[in-house]
Design an enzyme around this catalytic site. Structure first.
Site, PDB file in Angstrom:
ATOM      1  N   GLY A   1      -0.443   4.964  -0.969  1.00  0.00           N
ATOM      2  CA  GLY A   1      -1.496   5.622  -0.211  1.00  0.00           C
ATOM      3  C   GLY A   1      -1.004   6.843   0.549  1.00  0.00           C
TER       4      GLY A   1
ATOM      5  N   LYS B   1     -10.266  -3.752  11.464  1.00  0.00           N
ATOM      6  CA  LYS B   1      -9.098  -3.381  12.260  1.00  0.00           C
ATOM      7  C   LYS B   1      -9.127  -4.047  13.633  1.00  0.00           C
ATOM      8  CE  LYS B   1      -6.838  -0.791   9.382  1.00  0.00           C
ATOM      9  NZ  LYS B   1      -5.525  -1.240   8.863  1.00  0.00           N
TER      10      LYS B   1
ATOM     11  N   TYR C   1     -14.712  -1.041   8.281  1.00  0.00           N
ATOM     12  CA  TYR C   1     -13.281  -0.740   8.413  1.00  0.00           C
ATOM     13  C   TYR C   1     -12.838  -0.951   9.855  1.00  0.00           C
ATOM     14  CZ  TYR C   1      -9.065   2.192   8.772  1.00  0.00           C
ATOM     15  OH  TYR C   1      -7.805   2.670   9.024  1.00  0.00           O
TER      16      TYR C   1
ATOM     17  N   ASP D   1      -0.985  -7.088  -5.572  1.00  0.00           N
ATOM     18  CA  ASP D   1      -2.266  -7.128  -4.878  1.00  0.00           C
ATOM     19  C   ASP D   1      -1.972  -7.807  -3.542  1.00  0.00           C
ATOM     20  OD1 ASP D   1      -4.719  -7.888  -3.788  1.00  0.00           O
ATOM     21  OD2 ASP D   1      -5.612  -8.408  -5.714  1.00  0.00           O
TER      22      ASP D   1
ATOM     23  N   LEU E   1      -0.517   7.454   3.808  1.00  0.00           N
ATOM     24  CA  LEU E   1       0.552   7.152   4.759  1.00  0.00           C
ATOM     25  C   LEU E   1       1.727   6.470   4.069  1.00  0.00           C
ATOM     26  CD1 LEU E   1       1.559   7.021   7.710  1.00  0.00           C
ATOM     27  CD2 LEU E   1       0.358   4.829   7.916  1.00  0.00           C
TER      28      LEU E   1
ATOM     29  N   GLY F   1       0.819  -1.215   0.000  1.00  0.00           N
ATOM     30  CA  GLY F   1       0.000   0.000   0.000  1.00  0.00           C
ATOM     31  C   GLY F   1       0.847   1.256   0.000  1.00  0.00           C
TER      32      GLY F   1
ATOM     33  N   ARG G   1      -0.642  -0.272  -8.251  1.00  0.00           N
ATOM     34  CA  ARG G   1      -0.221   0.538  -9.400  1.00  0.00           C
ATOM     35  C   ARG G   1       1.271   0.825  -9.323  1.00  0.00           C
ATOM     36  NH1 ARG G   1      -4.332   2.255  -6.934  1.00  0.00           N
ATOM     37  NH2 ARG G   1      -3.161   3.907  -5.893  1.00  0.00           N
TER      38      ARG G   1
END
Length: 324
Positions: free
Chosen positions: A13, A145, A141, A51, A15, A10, A38
């Site tokens: 993103g 978590k 979400y 992924d 962060l 990730g 990406r």
């Protein structure tokens, strides 16, 4: 050169963009492998298309590069996650379980898993929410978590995997745009102010939430990961507190630089999410275990955001208001 080989999932993103840069600066280009769905332009280090739910792909990267640590940042965030709850659950949990299982199999040194204030629900003490307060999240979400925290603790207890985690407040930074969180207003408001535009806030003016400036969030993450293993007493996730304020507090602070700044309040579904979250967190365990201490409060955050965004927009050729 450090013998650490770090993988960041990730990495594109909000962060991940800034943390990857900080890790590269700290450990060197050859020690950090970034990954995301990406490509990543103009990066000095190796970047892999991944992924994070693809266990085979993750194994390949870990084996190929001799990875010793993983910072697992890939996730669908709170507000975005409510648009497709099942997909959010599958992505967030499947990717975490993939990382944990592969890390245990390959006997990696450490894993970082970001948790969130979203693990809390409406049944808590709102001010100075305790470290061990009940977790009753109101979003998928937050549910993912909370489950992730328990999986982190399970892998530490059962397999000895050194998993470390922080319950991040809302993160405010100028280097990258947020990706669908309930606290995103606290970034977007500065972009509007610097460009001399009115801001429409989707939260109530009195919606108090804990926030953290990006520099503090990055520093806390690295300090946690570099702390001696015997100093880590929390194997679910540490509360992390920096600053707590309301949208109207941010608007008032911005008007010290832009007296004509205008804001309208039009609360939507994100207000209901925010209303279930803490006003502030008791982070005494983080302060005790690895000496956490924030450096940025509201005044500092406002000054930094206005200064840095003004430079960015001017460089891009946009007209901005007078800054500090």
């Amino acid at each position: 050169m450090s013998k650490q080989k770090i993988l960041v999932t990730g990495a594109n993103g909000q962060l991940g963009t800034v943390l990857s840069k900080a890790l590269i600066e700290r450990y060197g280009n050859d020690s950090v492998i970034t990954s995301d769905l990406r490509d990543k332009a103009n990066t000095p280090n190796i970047h892999e298309i991944l992924d994070a739910t693809d266990t085979a792909g993750l194994k390949r990267i870990i084996s190929t590069h001799g990875i010793t640590e993983v910072y697992h940042l890939a996730a669908v965030l709170s507000a975005k996650g409510e648009e497709d709850p099942i997909r959010t659950w599958e992505i967030n949990l499947k990717s975490l379980l993939s990382v944990l299982s592969v890390a245990a199999e390959h006997k990696l040194n450490k894993v970082f898993f970001p948790s969130s204030i979203a693990v809390y629900g409406g049944n808590i003490k709102k001010w100075d929410t305790p470290q061990d307060a009940p977790l009753n999240p109101s979003t998928v979400y937050g549910i993912s978590k909370a489950a992730g925290e328990n999986w982190a603790n399970y892998y530490f207890t059962k397999y000895g995997l050194d998993v470390r985690s922080l319950r991040y407040p809302g993160i405010i930074g100028h280097e990258s745009r947020p990706g669908g969180g309930t606290t995103d207003y606290a970034v977007d408001i500065f972009h509007k102010a610097v460009q001399g535009q009115k801001f429409e806030c989707y939260l109530h003016e009195d919606a108090t939430l804990p926030m953290i400036y990006m520099d503090d969030a990055i520093r806390a993450t690295i300090e946690l990961m570099e702390a001696p293993k015997n100093c880590i007493s929390i194997r679910t996730s540490y509360n992390l507190q920096a600053a707590s304020f309301r949208p109207k507090d941010v608007a008032k602070a911005i008007r010290k630089f832009y007296p004509d700044f205008q804001i309208d309040y039009k609360p939507d579904f994100r207000q209901d999410i925010a209303a279930s979250w803490p006003y502030s967190l008791d982070d005494s365990k983080a302060r005790e275990d690895w000496k956490w201490h924030p450096q940025f409060h509201l005044k500092d955050i406002v000054e930094e955001m206005i200064s840095e965004l003004s430079k960015q927009y001017t460089k891009q050729g946009y007209k901005t208001c007078t800054t500090i």
